[in-house]
Design a protein around this motif. Structure first.
Motif, PDB file in Angstrom:
ATOM      1  N   MET A 120       0.832  -1.205   0.000  1.00 42.57           N
ATOM      2  CA  MET A 120       0.000   0.000   0.000  1.00 42.57           C
ATOM      3  C   MET A 120       0.867   1.257   0.000  1.00 42.57           C
ATOM      4  N   LEU A 121       1.888   1.283   0.864  1.00 40.98           N
ATOM      5  CA  LEU A 121       2.789   2.422   0.927  1.00 40.98           C
ATOM      6  C   LEU A 121       3.521   2.625  -0.394  1.00 40.98           C
ATOM      7  N   THR A 122       3.886   1.502  -1.025  1.00 38.28           N
ATOM      8  CA  THR A 122       4.560   1.573  -2.321  1.00 38.28           C
ATOM      9  C   THR A 122       3.643   2.173  -3.376  1.00 38.28           C
ATOM     10  N   LEU A 123       2.366   1.775  -3.328  1.00 35.39           N
ATOM     11  CA  LEU A 123       1.377   2.296  -4.274  1.00 35.39           C
ATOM     12  C   LEU A 123       1.215   3.807  -4.112  1.00 35.39           C
ATOM     13  N   ILE A 124       1.141   4.263  -2.853  1.00 38.03           N
ATOM     14  CA  ILE A 124       0.999   5.696  -2.587  1.00 38.03           C
ATOM     15  C   ILE A 124       2.251   6.449  -3.030  1.00 38.03           C
ATOM     16  N   LYS A 125       3.417   5.877  -2.732  1.00 41.16           N
ATOM     17  CA  LYS A 125       4.678   6.521  -3.090  1.00 41.16           C
ATOM     18  C   LYS A 125       4.816   6.649  -4.602  1.00 41.16           C
ATOM     19  N   ASP A 126       4.416   5.597  -5.326  1.00 42.98           N
ATOM     20  CA  ASP A 126       4.549   5.600  -6.782  1.00 42.98           C
ATOM     21  C   ASP A 126       3.588   6.574  -7.457  1.00 42.98           C
ATOM     22  N   ASN A 127       2.505   6.904  -6.761  1.00 42.25           N
ATOM     23  CA  ASN A 127       1.490   7.768  -7.378  1.00 42.25           C
ATOM     24  C   ASN A 127       1.257   9.057  -6.589  1.00 42.25           C
ATOM     25  N   VAL A 128       2.254   9.471  -5.820  1.00 46.33           N
ATOM     26  CA  VAL A 128       2.080  10.633  -4.960  1.00 46.33           C
ATOM     27  C   VAL A 128       1.804  11.893  -5.772  1.00 46.33           C
ATOM     28  N   GLU A 129       2.424  12.010  -6.968  1.00 47.20           N
ATOM     29  CA  GLU A 129       2.188  13.204  -7.774  1.00 47.20           C
ATOM     30  C   GLU A 129       0.757  13.243  -8.301  1.00 47.20           C
ATOM     31  N   SER A 130       0.196  12.070  -8.625  1.00 46.25           N
ATOM     32  CA  SER A 130      -1.189  12.020  -9.086  1.00 46.25           C
ATOM     33  C   SER A 130      -2.136  12.463  -7.976  1.00 46.25           C
ATOM     34  N   PHE A 131      -1.863  12.014  -6.756  1.00 46.01           N
ATOM     35  CA  PHE A 131      -2.701  12.402  -5.615  1.00 46.01           C
ATOM     36  C   PHE A 131      -2.621  13.906  -5.362  1.00 46.01           C
ATOM     37  N   LEU A 132      -1.419  14.457  -5.409  1.00 47.53           N
ATOM     38  CA  LEU A 132      -1.242  15.882  -5.133  1.00 47.53           C
ATOM     39  C   LEU A 132      -1.924  16.745  -6.196  1.00 47.53           C
ATOM     40  N   VAL A 133      -1.797  16.351  -7.464  1.00 45.73           N
ATOM     41  CA  VAL A 133      -2.446  17.112  -8.539  1.00 45.73           C
ATOM     42  C   VAL A 133      -3.966  17.047  -8.388  1.00 45.73           C
ATOM     43  N   ALA A 134      -4.486  15.854  -8.084  1.00 41.62           N
ATOM     44  CA  ALA A 134      -5.931  15.709  -7.878  1.00 41.62           C
ATOM     45  C   ALA A 134      -6.395  16.521  -6.675  1.00 41.62           C
ATOM     46  N   LEU A 135      -5.567  16.580  -5.637  1.00 43.79           N
ATOM     47  CA  LEU A 135      -5.916  17.349  -4.438  1.00 43.79           C
ATOM     48  C   LEU A 135      -5.943  18.845  -4.745  1.00 43.79           C
ATOM     49  N   VAL A 136      -4.966  19.317  -5.515  1.00 44.23           N
ATOM     50  CA  VAL A 136      -4.947  20.729  -5.903  1.00 44.23           C
ATOM     51  C   VAL A 136      -6.200  21.070  -6.702  1.00 44.23           C
ATOM     52  N   MET A 137      -6.617  20.173  -7.583  1.00 42.69           N
ATOM     53  CA  MET A 137      -7.802  20.422  -8.395  1.00 42.69           C
ATOM     54  C   MET A 137      -9.093  20.274  -7.586  1.00 42.69           C
ATOM     55  N   SER A 138      -9.009  19.622  -6.432  1.00 44.29           N
ATOM     56  CA  SER A 138     -10.188  19.419  -5.573  1.00 44.29           C
ATOM     57  C   SER A 138      -9.990  20.089  -4.219  1.00 44.29           C
ATOM     58  N   MET A 139      -9.347  21.245  -4.249  1.00 47.34           N
ATOM     59  CA  MET A 139      -8.956  21.914  -3.010  1.00 47.34           C
ATOM     60  C   MET A 139     -10.153  22.304  -2.147  1.00 47.34           C
ATOM     61  N   ASN A 140     -11.331  22.351  -2.734  1.00 45.59           N
ATOM     62  CA  ASN A 140     -12.496  22.790  -1.963  1.00 45.59           C
ATOM     63  C   ASN A 140     -12.839  21.865  -0.810  1.00 45.59           C
ATOM     64  N   ILE A 141     -12.428  20.601  -0.902  1.00 42.56           N
ATOM     65  CA  ILE A 141     -12.716  19.698   0.209  1.00 42.56           C
ATOM     66  C   ILE A 141     -11.961  20.146   1.460  1.00 42.56           C
ATOM     67  N   LEU A 142     -10.731  20.637   1.272  1.00 44.36           N
ATOM     68  CA  LEU A 142      -9.975  21.155   2.419  1.00 44.36           C
ATOM     69  C   LEU A 142     -10.576  22.474   2.908  1.00 44.36           C
ATOM     70  N   ARG A 143     -11.006  23.305   1.967  1.00 42.85           N
ATOM     71  CA  ARG A 143     -11.640  24.563   2.353  1.00 42.85           C
ATOM     72  C   ARG A 143     -12.878  24.303   3.206  1.00 42.85           C
ATOM     73  N   PHE A 144     -13.645  23.297   2.809  1.00 40.44           N
ATOM     74  CA  PHE A 144     -14.870  22.981   3.542  1.00 40.44           C
ATOM     75  C   PHE A 144     -14.544  22.411   4.922  1.00 40.44           C
ATOM     76  N   MET A 145     -13.625  21.460   4.976  1.00 39.58           N
ATOM     77  CA  MET A 145     -13.304  20.802   6.242  1.00 39.58           C
ATOM     78  C   MET A 145     -12.674  21.768   7.242  1.00 39.58           C
ATOM     79  N   LEU A 146     -11.868  22.704   6.728  1.00 34.68           N
ATOM     80  CA  LEU A 146     -11.129  23.604   7.615  1.00 34.68           C
ATOM     81  C   LEU A 146     -11.740  25.002   7.687  1.00 34.68           C
ATOM     82  N   ASN A 147     -12.916  25.182   7.056  1.00 34.84           N
ATOM     83  CA  ASN A 147     -13.579  26.499   7.039  1.00 34.84           C
ATOM     84  C   ASN A 147     -12.663  27.588   6.491  1.00 34.84           C
ATOM     85  N   ILE A 148     -11.995  27.261   5.397  1.00 41.47           N
ATOM     86  CA  ILE A 148     -11.101  28.216   4.740  1.00 41.47           C
ATOM     87  C   ILE A 148     -11.814  28.735   3.499  1.00 41.47           C
ATOM     88  N   TYR A 149     -12.021  30.032   3.423  1.00 40.13           N
ATOM     89  CA  TYR A 149     -12.741  30.604   2.286  1.00 40.13           C
ATOM     90  C   TYR A 149     -11.805  31.015   1.155  1.00 40.13           C
TER      91      TYR A 149
END
Length: 392
Positions: A1-30
């Protein structure tokens, strides 16, 4: 599992940047704060160390030209900074630079990892949608606070568009019952989530994009495509009727008011007003500088073409038109051979996402919030480049 995450960490980060609103919602960041900037910077560093963009730039003159144009725009933004100097303008410029750099580095992501980015966008927004259901009071407070309602729903609309495009491809080209069932189920779920909000473009654009994509698939299976268009048309009538009967009065009211020619609702009014200001201020010569509309008139044009022309002058509008023409030409040539490529489904989903953000950012939002649009543009041209490279 850790290897899978490590191998695809850039994909996760890019997807997170494109879906940043989930962090805004969870942390009440406008707005974009230091935490979100840190995620942007980490994403840029990971992409920079994992890939060599020079390999792509050496083999594609047109992509290299796009890079040069973006560098020229960022340089122009620095030069014109004194025209609109303020702390807000500096923050805007930093956001614009970071977004452009991240998008540019995405050009080297392999197509298989681009597919993972798309899957992660769908998964992250699925989790985000569940949170909106579980915490309705919080989501209502979020929308009624400093956050624009479109900020809450923008990425969900992207996930909906990707799922609809995936369904269309699996129905006409791939003939996958499992893919059809999953993508259709997710599409229905996202639609029901979006019914809670007043995001009109988020609901309008996905079916329009799917209808456009069917024209690209018509040559591959005329009967299936015709059946789909008929079912889609009937389905849209039922969906609109269901929406008008079950959505809140506030949501349906905003939806209907977009057809009214008023200052608050009509985009045509805002666009005409913005174009008038461009010529009144002589910004059409070189541009008014970064964030000029906000600093001088406390609003933005709600259209990226007008904003590029007004704030970045002929350099900005030329670069934007160059990018649009390039994408149209490349996609037109690739569509003719779409059934030959195993990874064509990745291209179709990227293209659908690009159309979604392109239409949304020409109805709402500023170019300085266009990081998702920039990334989806680069992922699309990267997919086209890799598919054509494999063909040759």
């Amino acid at each position: 599992m850790l290897t899978l995450i490590k191998d695809n960490v850039e994909s996760f980060l890019v997807a997170l940047v494109m879906s940043m609103n989930i962090l805004r919602f969870m942390l009440n960041i406008y707005d974009t704060n230091l935490l979100l900037y840190a995620i942007y910077v980490i994403t840029a560093i990971v992409l920079l160390f994992k890939y060599n963009i020079g390999n792509v730039l050496r083999f594609s003159v047109k992509i290299r030209n796009i890079y040069y144009l973006n560098v020229a725009i960022l340089f122009f933004a620095f030069v014109t900074l004194p025209l609109t100097f303020s702390m807000d303008t500096i923050s805007t410029l930093v956001k614009f630079i970071v977004s452009t750099v991240i998008a540019g580095l995405c050009i080297s992501i392999p197509i298989k990892k681009i597919k993972i980015v798309l899957y992660l966008i769908v998964f992250i927004n699925l989790a985000y949608s569940v949170l909106l259901l579980l915490y309705p009071d919080r989501s209502d407070a979020y929308m009624q606070g400093d956050a624009n309602y479109l900020n809450v729903t923008l990425t969900i609309g992207c996930a909906l568009t990707i799922c609809l495009a995936y369904f269309l491809y699996t129905y006409i080209i791939k003939n996958s019952l499992f893919g059809m069932a999953v993508s259709l189920s997710l599409s229905v779920f996202y639609f029901l989530i979006l019914m809670r909000f007043a995001a009109r473009g988020v609901l309008l654009f996905p079916p329009v994009i799917v209808l456009f994509l069917t024209t690209l698939f018509f040559k591959y299976h005329k009967l299936k495509t015709t059946i789909f268009i008929i079912i889609l048309a009937i389905g849209l009538l039922f969906v609109f009727n269901y929406f008008m009967q079950n959505a809140s009065d506030y949501v349906t009211g905003r939806f209907l008011r977009m057809f009214e020619d008023t200052e608050d609702e009509s985009r045509v009014y805002v666009w005409k007003k913005s174009i008038g200001m461009i010529f009144d201020q002589y910004w059409f010569v070189l541009g008014g500088g970064i964030n000029a509309f906000r600093e001088n008139f406390d609003f933005y044009p709600h259209n990226i073409f007008i904003q590029y022309f007004g704030e970045l002058g002929f350099l900005g509008i030329f670069s934007l038109i160059y990018c649009v023409v390039y994408v149209v030409k490349e996609i037109k040539s690739l569509v003719l051979y779409i059934s030959r490529h195993q990874e064509s489904i990745t291209f179709i989903c990227c293209f659908a996402g690009l159309l979604y953000y392109f239409l949304t950012f020409n109805k709402s939002f500023s170019i300085y919030d266009a990081c998702p649009l920039q990334i989806m543009f680069v992922l699309t041209i990267s997919t086209v480049y890799q598919l054509k490279n494999n063909e040759n």
